[in-house]
Design a protein around this motif. Structure first.
Motif, short mmCIF file in Angstrom:
data_model
loop_
_atom_site.label_atom_id
_atom_site.label_comp_id
_atom_site.label_asym_id
_atom_site.label_seq_id
_atom_site.Cartn_x
_atom_site.Cartn_y
_atom_site.Cartn_z
N HIS A 87 4.74 0.13 0.06
CA HIS A 87 5.44 -0.52 1.11
C HIS A 87 4.50 -1.95 1.56
CE1 HIS A 87 3.27 2.17 3.20
NE2 HIS A 87 3.80 2.05 4.19
N ASP B 289 0.60 5.13 2.08
CA ASP B 289 -0.31 5.56 3.07
C ASP B 289 -1.03 6.81 2.66
OD1 ASP B 289 1.15 3.66 4.90
OD2 ASP B 289 1.17 5.16 6.17
N HIS C 165 1.02 -1.05 0.21
CA HIS C 165 -0.39 0.11 0.15
C HIS C 165 1.10 1.27 0.06
CE1 HIS C 165 1.31 0.06 4.74
NE2 HIS C 165 0.60 0.85 3.78
MN MN Z 1 1.65 2.10 5.84
#
Ligand code: MN
Ligand code: SIN
Length: 281
Positions: free
Chosen positions: A205, A112, A110
């Motif tokens: 990540h 952030d 994903h």
């Molecule tokens: Mn994250």
């Protein structure tokens, strides 16, 4: 601590910087000693693994634990972020991720900022992610994996994953990951407790589960440029903070001395922070 021109160039190109052993053992011990007490609490900020009682994530400890309140104001962490954004920053999110021995579950691939834009209406990717290792991180205990250079592609298409883990996340599909990795590879910074990673909020990540007998407790902090504060309060306030007050740093020895810090949630989470609200004013 300020970044050199060379470090800023590397951050722009790769989307992350790694600082092995930035904090000393005694500094980290103060934080680690506090974790069992925090994880034992029955408060909404403790999200547990779907398989049992192990804590996956503890949210917002900087509002009810003095050592973590001091970490949230640490100049070695805050100063380089202010330098990159050229303005004051506030705490958007504060997590202590357990990734406990044997029980620690995966974090799917994903970005952030994908979540912050979609859920919190954060205008731009002007918020920085920080990981600080409280345990040694090795190849077996679920190190954070990063795809270098992926931040340069901005926000990628994602699906809202509500089932895979015990925490809803906007995750990327496997075809996208294949293409990104073919282009940038994968790195997994490993090192002793006290190491720090700064990574761009669009950097893709993930981390695998922890089947090793070693905990991998890490603090994940997200600091947002004050002018870029979130506009929507859809998520509870302990997950996406609504207090945009600029962080004021403490002295460099703040983990080893008892500097005074406010602990506004010490006696419990304020009721209005437990639920999502309408649009921000
Ligand atoms: Mn994250
Ligand atoms: C995160 O992406 O916020 C956490 C990842 C991890 O704990 O490995």
């Amino acid at each position: 601590m300020l970044l050199t021109k060379e470090q800023i160039g590397r951050f722009d190109a790769d989307g992350y910087l790694f600082f092995p052993a930035l904090f000393g053992k005694p500094e980290i011990q103060v934080l680690l000693d506090e974790v069992p007490t925090l994880y034992a609490q029955r408060r909404p900020e403790n999200v547990r693994e779907k398989t049992g009682d192990a804590v996956r994530t503890n949210f917002a400890a900087h509002l009810y634990s003095a050592p973590f309140a001091r970490l949230a104001r640490h100049p070695r962490m805050v100063a380089p972020i202010k330098q990159i954004f050229g303005e004051d920053v506030y705490m958007h999110q504060f997590k202590i991720n357990g990734k406990m021995a044997i029980d620690g579950d995966v974090w799917q691939w994903h970005q952030d900022y994908g979540t912050w834009r979609r859920d919190d209406d954060m205008p731009e990717a002007r918020a920085m992610n920080v990981a600080i290792f409280l345990d040694d991180v090795n190849e077996f205990n679920g190190p954070l994996m990063l795809i270098p250079g992926s931040h340069r592609l901005g926000v990628l298409e994602a699906g809202h994953d509500l089932t895979t883990t015990s925490y809803p996340l906007w995750t990327l599909d496997h075809g996208t990951i294949e293409k990104l990795v073919a282009r940038g590879g994968i790195v997994a910074p490993k090192g002793p407790a006290g190491s720090m990673i700064l990574f761009h909020s669009c950097l893709v990540h993930a981390s695998t589960s922890n089947l090793s007998p070693w905990n991998r407790v890490s603090v994940y902090l997200s600091l947002c440029a004050v002018s870029n504060h979130i506009r929507r309060f859809k998520r509870p306030g302990y997950i996406a903070h609504r207090d945009f007050t600029p962080i004021e740093c403490l002295p460099d020895d703040c983990l080893l001395k008892d500097y005074d810090v406010p602990l506004p949630w010490k006696d419990g989470t304020p009721a209005e922070q437990l639920r999502g609200l309408l649009e921000a004013a």
